[in-house]
Design a protein around this motif. Sequence first.
Motif, short mmCIF file in Angstrom:
data_model
loop_
_atom_site.label_atom_id
_atom_site.label_comp_id
_atom_site.label_asym_id
_atom_site.label_seq_id
_atom_site.Cartn_x
_atom_site.Cartn_y
_atom_site.Cartn_z
N GLY A 1 -42.95 -38.05 18.39
CA GLY A 1 -41.59 -37.97 18.27
C GLY A 1 -40.81 -38.70 16.99
N ILE A 2 -39.28 -39.07 17.02
CA ILE A 2 -37.99 -39.48 16.04
C ILE A 2 -38.66 -40.54 15.54
CG2 ILE A 2 -36.68 -37.18 16.52
CD1 ILE A 2 -34.71 -39.29 18.34
N GLY A 3 -39.26 -41.44 16.89
CA GLY A 3 -39.00 -43.04 16.34
C GLY A 3 -38.06 -43.65 16.27
N ILE A 4 -37.75 -44.82 16.00
CA ILE A 4 -36.93 -45.64 16.97
C ILE A 4 -36.36 -46.69 15.36
CG2 ILE A 4 -35.47 -47.15 18.05
CD1 ILE A 4 -37.83 -46.43 20.37
N PRO A 5 -35.48 -47.11 14.15
CA PRO A 5 -35.45 -47.44 13.56
C PRO A 5 -35.90 -49.19 13.91
CG PRO A 5 -33.58 -46.49 13.73
CD PRO A 5 -34.32 -46.06 14.85
#
Length: 343
Positions: free
Chosen positions: A271-275
Motif C-alpha cells: 500500500g501507501i507506506g509510512i514516511p
Amino acid sequence: MDNPQPLTPEVLVPRLGDYLIERQLITPEQLTIALQQQAAMRKTQQTAPLIGQLLVDLGILDRGALDQAITEHVLQLRFALKENNRQLERRVQARTVELERALVRLSELNQLKSNFLANISHELRTPLTHLNGFLELIQSGDLGPLTDGQVNALGTIQRSTDRLSRLIEDLILFAISEKSEMPVLQDATDLNILCVDVVNQMQSKARDQKLQLIMQPSTNGVIVYADREKIGWVIYQFLDNALKFTPSGGTVTLELIPDELHITVRVSDNGIGIPPSRLHEIFEPFHQLDSSSTRRYGGTGLGLALAQKIVEAHDSSIQVVSELGKGSQFSFVLKKVLEGNAR
C-alpha cells in the motif's frame, strides 16, 4: 613555545583594571597607559606582565594595595558565586515543586480521561444493544415483510452498527489499559485456526475494495501461549489497517513463520507506506498521520496504540518496516507451546 604565565593570585581575577578604578586606586588614564605598555611589550617579547603587576612596575600602584585589592575582589567573587548557587538551588527547588504539582495534575487528568472514556463507552453500549436487537427483529421479518430495497438498507445499517460496536469496545479496552496494565489470559492457542477465523471475517472487506487477502499458514506446530481474543483483535487491526491503506488491485498477506521457540505473525501489504520520519507517531493514541479535515482514511487512531499494549502484555513487541509508496510490514512474535508443556 610560549612561556606560560606565572600562576599568581591576579590570574584568578577578571577585569582587575576596572575593579581598581572602581576602588579609586588608579585612574582611567593610568589604566590606559598600562594597557598600551602591555600591548607594546607583547609585540617585542613572548610574554608581558599581567596588568596589576605592570601597574606596580610602572610605579602607579604599590604591591600592598594591589594584593589587598586582589584579595577583596576574590572574596567578593566567591561570595557572589555562593549567592548565585543559593539562588539557583532555590529556583531548582521551586521548579521541582511546580513539576511535581504538574505531574500530580497530569495524573489526575489522565484518570479523569480514563473514567470519561469508560463511562461514555458504557453509556453508548446500552443504546447500541437496543439498536442491534431491533435490527435483528426487522431483518428476520418478525415485524413484517421487507422489500429488497429495505433489506439492502438494513444491511448498510447493520455494517455501520457493527463498526460502531467495535469502536466502542476499543474505547472500553483503552480505558481499562489506561487504568492498569493490559489484562491478558494466556493459554495454549492454535494460531492457524485463529488466523483463519480473522481472515474469513476480513474477506468481504477485501473483495469490496478489490484487494487480494492471502494467508500463508504454518505447516509446523503453531500452538502458542496467548490470549486468543486479544491476539485475534491485534491481527484483525493489522489486517484492517493493511486493507485500508492499500489501493485497489493490491495484496495483503498474513504469514505465520515458526522457529524452534517462537511463531512470528506478520502482515504485509503493498500500500501507501509510512514516511520514515513519522513511524514513531503511529502508536500514539487518538493520533492520525493525516489529521486534516479532508483526510481520506477514517478511524479513531486507537488501533495500533492498543495493539502495542496487548503485544507488550505478551512479553513481545511490534516491529514495523515500511517504505513510502511501496507498502508496510507489521510483525510480532509469540512463544510456542513446546511438546510436554501444554497447559
